[in-house]
Every structure is written in C-alpha cells, then in structure tokens.
Scaffold this active site. Structure first.
Site, short mmCIF file in Angstrom:
data_model
loop_
_atom_site.label_atom_id
_atom_site.label_comp_id
_atom_site.label_asym_id
_atom_site.label_seq_id
_atom_site.Cartn_x
_atom_site.Cartn_y
_atom_site.Cartn_z
CD GLU A 168 -3.16 -0.45 0.12
OE1 GLU A 168 -3.81 -1.19 -0.63
OE2 GLU A 168 -3.20 1.27 -0.24
CB CYS A 204 -1.86 6.83 1.75
SG CYS A 204 -3.54 6.18 2.41
P1 NAD Z 1 8.80 4.85 4.14
O1 NAD Z 1 8.37 4.34 3.25
O2 NAD Z 1 9.46 5.70 4.38
O3 NAD Z 1 8.52 4.17 5.45
C1 NAD Z 1 7.66 3.17 5.98
C2 NAD Z 1 8.11 2.47 6.56
O4 NAD Z 1 9.35 0.92 5.88
C3 NAD Z 1 8.83 2.66 7.24
O5 NAD Z 1 8.52 1.53 9.14
C4 NAD Z 1 10.63 2.53 8.00
O6 NAD Z 1 10.68 2.03 8.82
C5 NAD Z 1 10.47 1.01 7.17
N1 NAD Z 1 11.50 0.95 5.88
C6 NAD Z 1 12.53 1.90 5.11
N2 NAD Z 1 13.03 1.59 5.07
C7 NAD Z 1 12.75 -0.71 4.81
C8 NAD Z 1 13.45 -1.27 3.94
N3 NAD Z 1 14.38 -0.91 3.01
N4 NAD Z 1 12.66 -2.59 4.54
C9 NAD Z 1 12.16 -2.08 5.39
N5 NAD Z 1 11.46 -1.41 6.04
C10 NAD Z 1 12.10 -0.05 5.50
O7 NAD Z 1 7.63 6.14 4.71
P2 NAD Z 1 7.50 6.87 5.91
O8 NAD Z 1 7.96 8.32 5.26
O9 NAD Z 1 7.14 6.17 6.93
O10 NAD Z 1 5.16 6.67 5.50
C11 NAD Z 1 4.61 8.55 4.66
C12 NAD Z 1 4.22 7.65 3.31
O11 NAD Z 1 3.13 6.79 3.38
C13 NAD Z 1 3.53 8.20 2.24
O12 NAD Z 1 4.15 7.86 0.94
C14 NAD Z 1 2.60 7.85 1.73
O13 NAD Z 1 2.01 7.61 0.93
C15 NAD Z 1 2.10 6.41 2.21
N6 NAD Z 1 1.17 5.19 2.88
C16 NAD Z 1 0.58 5.36 2.39
C17 NAD Z 1 -0.85 4.00 2.63
C18 NAD Z 1 -1.56 3.56 1.78
O14 NAD Z 1 -2.72 2.56 2.72
N7 NAD Z 1 -1.72 3.29 0.91
C19 NAD Z 1 -0.58 4.97 4.34
C20 NAD Z 1 0.17 5.54 4.81
C21 NAD Z 1 1.35 5.65 4.51
#
Ligand code: NAD
Length: 524
Positions: free
Chosen positions: A252, A286
């Site tokens: 997602e 999101c």
């Molecule tokens: P992010 O992708 O930076 O991090 C998300 C999670 O992934 C965190 O827990 C982070 O520690 C972890 N992570 C980072 N690198 C990783 C890797 N290489 N392997 C495994 N895990 C890893 O996102 P963010 O900055 O925390 O959140 C914002 C983003 O989330 C926005 O782009 C937003 O659109 C998206 N989002 C999507 C939804 C949806 O349902 N579509 C909902 C909420 C947020």
C-alpha cells in the site's frame, strides 16, 4: 488527564539484545518534548523474535477462528479501557490534535470487530462442483491455511490505526505476526503489543520489532509474507526483495487523490469535504484530497467558500481530551520540507497562495494552504505532498477533469461531487483508482466490507476490507478426495487399446460441440 507513561519497549524476543544496544528517541513534533524511546533492534534480535512467534503459531492456528476471535476481543477491550493512555501516546508522538488522534480508536474497534465476527465465515472450507466426466467421483474443496509468520511494516501517519488495519486480519487467519511500526511513531503500537503479551493472557503470536530501515529489512528476511504500507520508493525496494525471496508482498503506497467538483455539486458539502479530506491529520493521509478540479461555472464560488472555511480551522496541539484544535503538526522535519518545497515550486511557476503558505515559527506546524493558478507542471499536482495543501484548478468540462485526474502516476482513491447519481457513477468509474467516493472524501477506507487498495504506483494487492482482508494471509490448499473408493482409475496404468478408445469416445461425446462431431462424424 495527560499520562506520562511512555518509553515503552517491546517485550517478546528481547533476549538477544546486545548490552550496548542503541535507543531511538521519540519526540513530540509539535512541542519538541521527549515522549519516550524504543530499542533500535538488530537483525539478530528480529530473528530471535521471529523464532519465538513461529514456535507459538501452530497452537494459535489450532484454536480455530472462534478461539482466536476471543483473544482479539479481549485485546480490543483492553485497548478501549486504556484508550486515554494509548491515544495519549498517539497524540504526543505524532503531534496531532486530540480529535485527529481519537479517530484511531475507531479503527481499532471497527476492524477488530469486523474480522472477529466474520473471520470464521471468510476462512471456512469452500466446496466446488466438479468439472468434466473424469472427475465424477471427486469431492472438491478449497482449504485455507495461514502463512506461518506474516510481517507488517507501517509508516508514521497513524501510529495505531496503520497496524490495526492489517494485524487483526492476519491474526484471525491464524498467522503469527511480526510487526514493525515506524521509528518516528513506535510508542502507541509497542504499547498495545505489550498489552497483547502481558495483559490479556493471549498466546505469544504478536511481536513488535522497533527500529528504522535496517530493522525493517530484517523483518522482510524473517517472514513468509509481507504487508507493507509506506512510500512508493520503499515499497518498490521491498517488492524486489520479496520477489528474490519468493514470498508474497502486499504493498500500500503513496497517493495523489483528485477531487472533482462538478457544476451541479452541493458546494457547501463539497467545500467541507475538501477541508476535512485534505486537512485531516494535517493532510498526512495516503487518501487525502491532494488536488481539486472544479468545473468553471462554480470555480470562483468554490474557491471563495474554501478559503473562508479554511480560515475557520484551528491548528494546534491541544491538551489531551480537549478537542480544542482541528489539526496538528507535521510528523517530521523532512515531511514539512516537502510541503515547503511544493509551495515554493508552485509559486515559482506562477501559482498564487490565497491563504497559508508559510510554516509556523515554533513546532513543525504548517498552516492549511489554498493554492490557485496551479497546473500539471507543478510538484504540488504531480508528486505526493502528504501535507495541508489544497491546490485548486479550474476545468472546462467533466471530460477535462477526468483526463487531468488520470494524469498521475498514482491511483489510490478519489472523489466526485455532483447532485446527479448517474453523473457520479459515469465520471467515478472512469477514474483510474482503487477507491472512489461520490460526494465524500476518504470514506472508502472506512467501509470495512470493501477492499482497500491502490492502482498504478499506489500499490499491489488489496490491503484490507472484506473477505480478502483475512484470506490474503492464507494459502489455498486444493483438497481433493474420492467419493466412492475404486480399485483403479481409467487413466492409470496399464494402458490398453480398449481403455484408450473408450476415453477418446467419452471425450468426444462430452467435450465437443455440435451433434455430428459428438457422434464421431467430422462435419463437412
Ligand atoms: P517509508 O516508506 O519511509 O517508511 C515506511 C516504513 O518502512 C517505516 O516503518 C520504515 O522504517 C520502513 N522501512 C524503510 N526502509 C525499509 C526497507 N528498506 N525495508 C523494510 N522496511 C523499511 O514511509 P513513511 O515516510 O514512514 O510514510 C509516508 C509514506 O507512506 C507516504 O508516501 C504515504 O503515502 C505512505 N502511506 C500509504 C498508505 C496507504 O495505505 N496507501 C497509508 C499511509 C501512508
């Protein structure tokens, strides 16, 4: 009363903790105050936690849906009984308004109840009718067995609700679940996982690994299936690693949801919908309204009312329980910088700010900002902002609105505002998104019987909602048994001329079309 309990550490799997383990400090972005800290867990710790969870999974699965639902409902009761404490952590670690924080409790209540009540039905064995004469003696069923260990990785925007959208479905499926909340906002989630393990006498099948990207990577290495919510960039990296490991990944990702206001819309409702849909949680959703297309005849009036409505909002980090602010701070400095960049880019390319447009002097606050004279060359229209911006564009017709809404790499959700249900359906179904709302914003996410998922760069698979919200955490087993015990089968050894001829006649009779061919004559 604000609680000061914080500094929560996950309980399961910490035995492998090194003596010099690093901690991650959690700070309230609205005030700068320290809220707590969590361990920055190593790959070895994650692995140890994964093994503990795996060891408990079979017993958990054997409890059956009703037994599992009982524990989930006990957990829900604990969360509601301790909601001031848990929401207090959400409120402070994310710098939200109390009202925005409180909505996360609704997600806990609704998702757990939805899957606890229906999980048994969604997981029940399915009978299938046979197909073809060769299967006349078969009984066919689809059985569903869980992945043993599911990983759930989430971002920072809803510390509790993000995990809560996924975890109840996975637990109901019978899987053990290894979660990793965002390093920015891990406290509330770590606390409810602690409650699962220490307060309600539940089997140890739910764990919380804390840390940043490295810890997340270790989770991917440890699990049999991964549910990820976060940025498109991280999602792509996770998808690649999951493919290398040959484990399924449900992703997602980001969004850039369009709101289309047609000339026959109820403007009062559309304006209020734009304000809530665009600014709830300071726009850090999101499925937030990220761009607005308004048909020319009502454009001026819409913009006028939008600016007035935005002016009535209260931004701040109110006291716990106060409901005295509408929306709060941005969760991180980086996110605030993205918002500032989108405004600067728009202004440089000819846009105008009608209200807002400059960050507050203290705390990570950015005011609700209405931008006009925007176009598709600007980052505020093309890239995900994830902040309190409302860029509004005038369009000539519904056709132009559809074309512009679809001119995006993202496809999460969107909305169409019109007083004509037929027009709403006609326009809505042409928008390339996984969710669509007519005369509402973001509400598709809260319709738990419906699948929630993104198209295009917004994701792969569906995150939760409906039967698939449980079934996705299972593998289908095609289960075939014999109705009547027979000594032999027609197509088993030994092959004989007589059996071969009989099989061909039966195939021709039952499998071809046209009576002449069935009787063995080739039509001329
Ligand atoms: P992010 O992708 O930076 O991090 C998300 C999670 O992934 C965190 O827990 C982070 O520690 C972890 N992570 C980072 N690198 C990783 C890797 N290489 N392997 C495994 N895990 C890893 O996102 P963010 O900055 O925390 O959140 C914002 C983003 O989330 C926005 O782009 C937003 O659109 C998206 N989002 C999507 C939804 C949806 O349902 N579509 C909902 C909420 C947020």
């Amino acid at each position: 009363m604000a609680t000061t309990r914080a500094a929560v550490v996950p309980t399961a799997g910490t035995s492998a903790a090194p003596a010099d383990r690093k901690q991650i400090a959690v700070t309230n972005p609205a005030t700068g105050e320290a809220v707590g800290a969590v361990p920055d867990q190593t790959a070895a710790e994650v692995d140890a936690l994964a093994q503990t969870l795996r060891a408990a999974q079979l017993e958990w699965e054997d409890l059956g849906p009703r037994g599992r639902a009982r524990h989930l409902l006990n957990w829900l009761n604990w969360i509601v009984d301790n909601s001031d404490h848990v929401l207090g952590l959400v409120h402070r670690e994310a710098g939200k308004s109390w009202g925005d924080a409180s909505i996360e409790l609704m997600v806990c209540v609704e998702v757990i109840n939805y899957y606890a009540k229906r999980g048994g039905k969604f997981l029940a064995d399915e009978r299938r009718s046979i197909h073809g004469p060769a299967s006349f003696n078969k009984r066919l069923r689809i059985l569903r067995r869980p992945y043993q260990l599911v990983g759930v990785i989430t971002p920072w925007n809803y510390p509790l609700a993000m995990q809560m959208m996924d975890v109840p479905g996975a637990l109901m499926a019978g899987a053990a679940v290894l979660t990793k909340p965002s390093e920015v906002t891990p406290l509330a989630w770590a606390e409810v996982v602690r409650a699962w393990n220490e307060e309600i006498d539940a089997p140890p099948v739910l764990g919380c690994a804390t840390g940043a990207g490295e810890t997340g990577r270790a989770v991917i290495e440890a699990v049999d299936m991964i549910q990820f919510t976060g940025s498109t960039r991280t999602g792509r990296a996770i998808g690649i690693r999951a493919a290398e490991r040959l484990i399924p990944a449900s992703l997602e990702l980001g969004g850039k949801d369009a709101m289309i206001v047609l000339s026959d819309a109820d403007l009062d409702r559309a304006v209020r919908g734009a304000v809530w849909g665009g600014l709830f949680n300071a726009g850090q959703s999101c499925v937030a309204v990220e761009r607005i297309y308004v048909e020319a005849p009502v454009y001026d009036e819409f913009v006028h009312r939008l600016v007035a409505e935005v002016g009535r909002l209260r931004q701040g980090h109110d006291a716990q329980g106060a409901f005295a602010a509408d929306y709060g701070a941005m969760a991180t400095v980086d996110q605030l910088a993205i918002v500032e960049h989108h405004v600067a880019d728009a202004l440089a390319k000819g846009a105008r700010v009608l209200t807002g447009g400059r960050r507050a002097e203290r705390g990570l606050f950015y005011p609700a900002t209405v931008l006009v004279d925007v176009d598709h060359s600007m980052d505020c229209i093309r890239e995900e902002t994830f902040g309190p911006l409302l860029p509004v564009m005038r369009v000539k017709s519904e056709e132009e609105a559809i074309a512009l809404a679809n001119d995006s790499q993202y496809g999460l959700a969107g909305s169409v505002w019109t007083s004509s249900p037929a027009r709403g359906r006609r326009v809505g179904r042409r928008i390339e998104t996984g969710g669509m709302n007519i005369n509402n914003a973001m509400t598709n996410v809260f319709q738990f019987p419906l699948p929630m998922g993104g198209w295009k760069q917004s994701g792969i698979g569906h995150r939760f909602g409906g039967p698939n919200g449980v079934r996705k955490y299972t593998r289908q087993q095609a289960f075939v048994s014999e109705r009547i015990p027979l000594k032999n089968e027609m197509h088993w050894y030994p092959y004989t001329l007589a059996k071969g001829a009989l099989v061909r006649r039966v195939l021709r009779l039952t499998g071809t079309h046209g009576w002449k061919r069935r009787l063995g004559r080739t039509p001329s």
